[in-house]
Write an enzyme that holds these catalytic residues in place. Structure first.
Site, PDB file in Angstrom:
ATOM      1  N   SER A  21       0.599  -1.183  -0.393  1.00  0.00           N
ATOM      2  CA  SER A  21      -0.156   0.059  -0.433  1.00  0.00           C
ATOM      3  C   SER A  21       0.649   1.232  -0.162  1.00  0.00           C
ATOM      4  O   SER A  21       1.922   1.331  -0.590  1.00  0.00           O
ATOM      5  CB  SER A  21      -1.146  -0.224   1.020  1.00  0.00           C
ATOM      6  OG  SER A  21      -2.149   0.545   0.893  1.00  0.00           O
ATOM      7  N   ASN A  22       0.254   2.707  -0.057  1.00  0.00           N
ATOM      8  CA  ASN A  22       1.040   3.895  -0.145  1.00  0.00           C
ATOM      9  C   ASN A  22       0.770   4.450   1.548  1.00  0.00           C
ATOM     10  O   ASN A  22      -0.667   4.307   2.283  1.00  0.00           O
ATOM     11  CB  ASN A  22       1.050   4.327  -0.985  1.00  0.00           C
ATOM     12  CG  ASN A  22      -0.446   4.718  -1.651  1.00  0.00           C
ATOM     13  OD1 ASN A  22      -1.548   5.240  -0.969  1.00  0.00           O
ATOM     14  ND2 ASN A  22      -1.016   4.210  -2.478  1.00  0.00           N
ATOM     15  N   LYS A  23       1.007   5.784   1.767  1.00  0.00           N
ATOM     16  CA  LYS A  23       0.947   6.743   2.552  1.00  0.00           C
ATOM     17  C   LYS A  23      -0.553   7.726   2.530  1.00  0.00           C
ATOM     18  O   LYS A  23      -0.227   8.546   3.604  1.00  0.00           O
ATOM     19  CB  LYS A  23       2.092   7.770   2.992  1.00  0.00           C
ATOM     20  CG  LYS A  23       3.669   6.391   3.121  1.00  0.00           C
ATOM     21  CD  LYS A  23       4.323   7.664   3.616  1.00  0.00           C
ATOM     22  CE  LYS A  23       5.637   6.836   4.235  1.00  0.00           C
ATOM     23  NZ  LYS A  23       7.106   8.343   4.251  1.00  0.00           N
ATOM     24  N   SER A  24      -0.952   7.371   1.094  1.00  0.00           N
ATOM     25  CA  SER A  24      -2.190   8.272   1.144  1.00  0.00           C
ATOM     26  C   SER A  24      -3.047   7.903   2.280  1.00  0.00           C
ATOM     27  O   SER A  24      -3.427   7.366   2.836  1.00  0.00           O
ATOM     28  CB  SER A  24      -2.553   8.028   0.400  1.00  0.00           C
ATOM     29  OG  SER A  24      -4.177   8.214   0.400  1.00  0.00           O
ATOM     30  N   ALA A  89      -4.543   7.649  -4.174  1.00  0.00           N
ATOM     31  CA  ALA A  89      -2.922   7.194  -4.749  1.00  0.00           C
ATOM     32  C   ALA A  89      -2.996   5.623  -4.625  1.00  0.00           C
ATOM     33  O   ALA A  89      -3.718   4.370  -4.013  1.00  0.00           O
ATOM     34  CB  ALA A  89      -2.167   7.405  -3.375  1.00  0.00           C
TER      35      ALA A  89
END
Ligand code: C5P
Length: 212
Positions: A21-24, A89
């Site tokens: 996943s990512n930091k959004s 994102a």
């Protein structure tokens, strides 16, 4: 106007218990959805997994997990919408062979093969309805204007909201943001560093200036 907003990250399954996943955090997308609903629009919010409470007054809230889920949810609803704002994102890559049980560790290293996900916004740009307004986000760390204008053209967008995520107080997880809006017709608007709710309101006033 019916407005579709996407928000948050996506999760791409590696196995039954792990994901990429990512930091959004979804804050910017939720602020856009809230501002649009408060301005009297019919808002559909398609959201990846976030820790935020859904805004009141939405027409529809669609929780999704992966980039593929988000693509399906957005493409189903997009033809009906006057404006689509892609704040999410979305993962660019997903594990090519997700496993439906928990992977066991071994003594050696593990190599994951990743495959490209669908670029949802690019698909929407290719299928754009007459009069439909397509808005993308571009999180950049360098050459912000060149990359943002490149994406605007490549994805057939009407607007792109660029933020320089290397600047303090901008981008992922921050409660504030500063954006530059680039229009396909060459116009450019700077929105200075302020709360994401205020940025969202100002952005909508620029994107939809005329009475509904
Ligand atoms: O090219 P880049 O990923 O930086 O473009 C960002 C924009 O494209 C964002 O609006 C994002 O929501 C959208 N996007 C998408 N599908 C992807 C990747 C990005 O719609 N797979």
């Amino acid at each position: 106007m019916k407005i579709l907003v996407t928000a948050g990250p996506t999760r791409e399954a590696i196995d039954a218990v792990r994901f990429l996943s990512n930091k959004s955090t979804g804050k910017m997308g939720y602020a856009v959805a809230k501002a649009a609903a408060e301005a009297g629009h019919d808002v559909i919010l398609v959201s990846g997994p976030v820790a935020l409470t859904q805004s009141d007054g939405l027409l529809e809230f669609v929780p999704v997990v992966s980039a593929a889920d988000m693509a399906e949810a957005v493409k189903l609803r997009a033809p009906d919408c006057g404006m689509i704002v892609m704040c999410a994102a979305v993962a660019d890559y997903t594990p090519a062979h997700p496993v439906d049980r928990k992977l066991k560790k071994t003594g050696g290293n593990l190599t994951l093969e990743l495959k490209r996900t669908e670029d949802i916004l690019k698909t929407l740009g290719q299928q754009k309805k007459p009069g439909q307004i397509l808005v993308g986000f571009a999180a950049e760390t360098d050459d912000v204007e060149a990359y943002a204008r490149g994406k605007l053209a490549a994805k057939n967008l009407d607007w792109i909201a660029a933020n320089d995520v290397s600047r303090p107080g901008c981008g992922f997880a921050a409660d504030t943001n500063a954006l530059t809006l680039y229009a396909a017709d060459g116009r450019k608007f700077e929105l200075p560093l302020q709360g994401k709710d205020e940025v969202a309101r100002r952005m909508l006033e620029i994107l939809l200036p005329s009475p509904r």
